[in-house]
Design a protein around this motif. Structure first.
Motif, PDB file in Angstrom:
ATOM      1  N   PHE A 200     -26.676  11.455  24.420  1.00  0.00           N
ATOM      2  CA  PHE A 200     -27.686  10.397  24.364  1.00  0.00           C
ATOM      3  C   PHE A 200     -28.662  10.628  23.212  1.00  0.00           C
ATOM      4  N   PHE A 201     -29.038  11.879  22.986  1.00  0.00           N
ATOM      5  CA  PHE A 201     -30.036  12.171  21.960  1.00  0.00           C
ATOM      6  C   PHE A 201     -29.460  12.876  20.725  1.00  0.00           C
ATOM      7  N   SER A 202     -28.341  13.542  20.857  1.00  0.00           N
ATOM      8  CA  SER A 202     -27.824  14.334  19.734  1.00  0.00           C
ATOM      9  C   SER A 202     -26.601  13.671  19.104  1.00  0.00           C
ATOM     10  N   LYS A 203     -26.415  13.963  17.830  1.00  0.00           N
ATOM     11  CA  LYS A 203     -25.275  13.453  17.102  1.00  0.00           C
ATOM     12  C   LYS A 203     -24.119  14.445  17.210  1.00  0.00           C
ATOM     13  N   ARG A 204     -22.943  13.964  16.941  1.00  0.00           N
ATOM     14  CA  ARG A 204     -21.759  14.817  16.988  1.00  0.00           C
ATOM     15  C   ARG A 204     -21.883  15.917  15.928  1.00  0.00           C
ATOM     16  N   GLY A 205     -21.621  17.156  16.350  1.00  0.00           N
ATOM     17  CA  GLY A 205     -21.678  18.288  15.438  1.00  0.00           C
ATOM     18  C   GLY A 205     -23.075  18.794  15.146  1.00  0.00           C
ATOM     19  N   GLU A 206     -24.097  18.247  15.813  1.00  0.00           N
ATOM     20  CA  GLU A 206     -25.471  18.668  15.542  1.00  0.00           C
ATOM     21  C   GLU A 206     -25.763  20.056  16.105  1.00  0.00           C
ATOM     22  N   PHE A 207     -25.073  20.415  17.175  1.00  0.00           N
ATOM     23  CA  PHE A 207     -25.259  21.725  17.801  1.00  0.00           C
ATOM     24  C   PHE A 207     -23.925  22.462  17.825  1.00  0.00           C
ATOM     25  N   PRO A 208     -23.989  23.799  17.816  1.00  0.00           N
ATOM     26  CA  PRO A 208     -25.163  24.686  17.752  1.00  0.00           C
ATOM     27  C   PRO A 208     -25.724  24.757  16.331  1.00  0.00           C
ATOM     28  N   SER A 209     -27.015  25.026  16.245  1.00  0.00           N
ATOM     29  CA  SER A 209     -27.676  25.122  14.950  1.00  0.00           C
ATOM     30  C   SER A 209     -28.955  25.935  15.100  1.00  0.00           C
TER      31      SER A 209
ATOM     32  N   ARG B 229     -20.066  24.745  20.597  1.00  0.00           N
ATOM     33  CA  ARG B 229     -19.507  23.734  19.706  1.00  0.00           C
ATOM     34  C   ARG B 229     -18.666  22.716  20.469  1.00  0.00           C
ATOM     35  N   ASN B 230     -17.883  23.206  21.434  1.00  0.00           N
ATOM     36  CA  ASN B 230     -17.022  22.313  22.196  1.00  0.00           C
ATOM     37  C   ASN B 230     -17.785  21.479  23.220  1.00  0.00           C
ATOM     38  N   ILE B 231     -18.838  22.072  23.796  1.00  0.00           N
ATOM     39  CA  ILE B 231     -19.564  21.393  24.882  1.00  0.00           C
ATOM     40  C   ILE B 231     -20.777  20.642  24.347  1.00  0.00           C
ATOM     41  N   ASN B 232     -21.631  21.344  23.600  1.00  0.00           N
ATOM     42  CA  ASN B 232     -22.862  20.738  23.098  1.00  0.00           C
ATOM     43  C   ASN B 232     -22.680  20.034  21.754  1.00  0.00           C
ATOM     44  N   GLY B 233     -21.561  20.298  21.085  1.00  0.00           N
ATOM     45  CA  GLY B 233     -21.336  19.677  19.786  1.00  0.00           C
ATOM     46  C   GLY B 233     -20.894  18.231  19.862  1.00  0.00           C
ATOM     47  N   LYS B 234     -20.606  17.766  21.063  1.00  0.00           N
ATOM     48  CA  LYS B 234     -20.211  16.365  21.216  1.00  0.00           C
ATOM     49  C   LYS B 234     -21.444  15.455  21.140  1.00  0.00           C
TER      50      LYS B 234
ATOM     51  N   ALA C  39     -17.262  39.536  19.805  1.00  0.00           N
ATOM     52  CA  ALA C  39     -16.255  38.575  20.260  1.00  0.00           C
ATOM     53  C   ALA C  39     -16.828  37.650  21.334  1.00  0.00           C
ATOM     54  N   ILE C  40     -17.680  38.185  22.221  1.00  0.00           N
ATOM     55  CA  ILE C  40     -18.304  37.347  23.249  1.00  0.00           C
ATOM     56  C   ILE C  40     -19.320  36.402  22.613  1.00  0.00           C
ATOM     57  N   GLN C  41     -20.013  36.859  21.572  1.00  0.00           N
ATOM     58  CA  GLN C  41     -20.933  35.968  20.862  1.00  0.00           C
ATOM     59  C   GLN C  41     -20.170  34.803  20.238  1.00  0.00           C
ATOM     60  N   PHE C  42     -19.053  35.107  19.607  1.00  0.00           N
ATOM     61  CA  PHE C  42     -18.232  34.046  19.036  1.00  0.00           C
ATOM     62  C   PHE C  42     -17.759  33.080  20.120  1.00  0.00           C
ATOM     63  N   LEU C  43     -17.457  33.621  21.294  1.00  0.00           N
ATOM     64  CA  LEU C  43     -16.990  32.769  22.390  1.00  0.00           C
ATOM     65  C   LEU C  43     -18.109  31.854  22.874  1.00  0.00           C
ATOM     66  N   PHE C  44     -19.338  32.361  22.959  1.00  0.00           N
ATOM     67  CA  PHE C  44     -20.479  31.518  23.330  1.00  0.00           C
ATOM     68  C   PHE C  44     -20.686  30.410  22.287  1.00  0.00           C
ATOM     69  N   LEU C  45     -20.588  30.760  21.019  1.00  0.00           N
ATOM     70  CA  LEU C  45     -20.785  29.768  19.965  1.00  0.00           C
ATOM     71  C   LEU C  45     -19.682  28.717  19.980  1.00  0.00           C
ATOM     72  N   GLU C  46     -18.464  29.153  20.261  1.00  0.00           N
ATOM     73  CA  GLU C  46     -17.365  28.193  20.345  1.00  0.00           C
ATOM     74  C   GLU C  46     -17.530  27.286  21.561  1.00  0.00           C
ATOM     75  N   ALA C  47     -18.039  27.850  22.667  1.00  0.00           N
ATOM     76  CA  ALA C  47     -18.328  27.027  23.846  1.00  0.00           C
ATOM     77  C   ALA C  47     -19.407  26.005  23.518  1.00  0.00           C
TER      78      ALA C  47
END
Length: 485
Positions: A311-320, A303-308, A293-301
């Protein structure tokens, strides 16, 4: 035919009686089977607790040295976790090596860390898994003084002329910056001839701006304060990696980032021409014992924070999973294919996790509990039938005693024993299905009582019968009126 109103009243009366009867049966069921139900509940709770323990409420995340982008990113993660009711404590370390060493230590409470891709000693550590890459980490090389021509950096001799005798910071040994700088310098043949010193990021920036050193490698995000301080300093120059494709070919985990002219600062036209940067990625590493459950929470964080878009990354590019050489967490693989559990979209984290864990219990419950619960009604019926049968047995024993050794002086004692049997029968709580057996028992008790109250001995026949009572037919065998136990 009754009126419509009467039909409605009779219908509701029937429903209320049915509900009342079902409730009485249910409460009786609980009173009689509560030990089995408690045992079953304890077994299920034990399975629930040990097979799928609840997630911890406090998690430690290593962010590296202070002042870097990892610290700023960690604060965003901590805010996200706080909204979900989990405390995420940020731990400052000296860099990637310490992060990995602490994750690999089974006695260390640290459970997660940001580590750059390409850190070789991460592959050798056991007990560590990757939740994937969450961001780009550009590799910046800033220098001061006169601007170097690109041709000088392409030729080994020209490059050596610049680096010879220069003081270059390549990051603290054990840090991600140090690892990336050494690999790039070795690949280009520049690892000799310069005076390399190890300074943490914020110290390298100060030393470079004050003229104490001539150049510095910094591996950090574009938004990091250290990077912004040097990009906004007119005295600083930034090296473009014209042979970035060659570096990426030789060092597979490196990525090429395109920087258009003027994109750093359009007013100052920084950079003055299109340039290319090399970049590694930030990997989120975890202790492989971390609760799913904590792993899922890190991945959701992530997606919400790094998935935006940044400057260098596209939307939805992370996590990957871009370039992780470590074992990928099965939870992260599931997340990449199926995204976050559906329940989390409609319930708070703690409630969604509780429901998920309860669902996990349904399988052993169906395998273990359901057959037991199915057997409980027949178990109840047998218990009730056994109580009735025991009283039938006691009544039969009393009648045998009357048949074999009747004593008229003990008639009152016989009646008292019958009264006791009837009282015990009255205390039996039965279901509707056993009503006929129940009232048959009471009828049999009452029949024996009537026989005793005749004033004669109804259990003697033939020659033992009183001549004065010869007109009376012998008493029928009462044993035929009693149910066999």
């Amino acid at each position: 035919m009754g009126s419509f109103k009467q039909d409605i009243q009779e219908t509701f009366l029937g429903l209320s009686e049915s509900i009342s009867q079902q409730w009485d049966d249910f409460t009786q069921f609980l009173r009689e089977t509560w030990p089995i139900l408690i045992l079953l509940l304890c077994i299920l709770i034990g399975i629930w607790w040990y097979a799928d323990p609840p997630p911890p409420r406090h998690v430690l995340l290593a962010t590296g040295s202070p002042g870097g982008s990892y610290e700023a990113l960690g604060k965003k993660y901590a805010e996200f976790f706080k909204e979900k009711g989990i405390t995420l404590e940020l731990v400052q370390t000296k860099g990637a090596q310490e992060n990995i060493d602490r994750l690999a230590d089974r006695n260390d409470p640290l459970q997660a860390a940001f580590v750059q891709a390409g850190v070789d000693y991460a592959k050798e550590s056991k007990g560590i898994q990757s939740l994937g890459a969450v961001d780009y980490d550009p590799i910046w090389f800033f220098y001061r003084g006169s601007e170097i021509k690109d041709a000088n950096l392409e030729a080994v001799d020209g490059g050596l002329k610049y680096f010879l005798g220069r003081k270059i910071s390549i990051g603290v040994e054990g840090s991600g910056t140090h690892t990336q700088a050494i690999k790039i310098l070795q690949a280009a043949g520049y690892e000799k001839g310069a005076r390399f010193i190890g300074l943490p990021g914020h110290d390298a920036v100060k030393a470079l701006q004050s003229g104490e050193i001539d150049g510095a490698f910094i591996v950090d995000a574009y938004e990091a304060p250290n990077v912004q301080a040097l990009l906004n300093d007119p005295a600083m120059h930034l090296v473009t990696f014209k042979r970035s494709a060659a570096f990426a070919k030789l060092i597979p985990y490196l990525h090429i980032l395109e920087v258009p002219q003027g994109s750093f600062n359009l007013a100052r036209n920084t950079p003055p021409k299109d340039m290319k940067l090399l970049a590694t990625t930030t990997n989120l590493l975890i202790d492989d014992r971390m609760h799913p459950a904590i792993q899922f929470l890190f991945l959701e964080a992530a997606r919400n924070i790094n998935g935006k878009e940044s400057f260098f990354s596209k939307r939805g590019e992370f996590p990957s999973f871009k370039d992780s050489a470590l074992i990928e967490s099965p939870v992260a693989v599931h997340y990449e294919k199926n995204n976050y559990p559906l329940l989390a979209a409609y319930f708070p984290f703690w409630m969604a996790e509780l429901i998920s864990r309860l669902v996990f219990i349904l399988l052993p419950f169906c395998v273990l509990g359901y057959p037991i619960l199915q057997a409980l009604p027949s178990f109840r019926a047998k218990r009730m039938q056994n109580k009735i049968n025991r009283l039938y047995g006691a009544l039969k024993s009393l009648e045998q005693e009357l048949l074999n050794g009747f004593d008229d002086e003990q008639r009152d004692e016989y009646l008292r024993r019958l009264d006791l049997l009837e009282y015990q029968a009255l205390k039996i709580t039965i279901s509707m299905r056993l009503s006929s057996d129940y009232y048959g028992l009471r009828t049999s008790i009452d029949y024996v009582r009537k026989c005793l109250n005749r004033g004669v001995h109804p259990y003697k026949v033939g020659d033992d019968l009183d001549p004065n009572l010869s007109t009376h037919s012998p008493s029928p065998d009462l044993l035929g009126n009693l149910k066999d136990a």
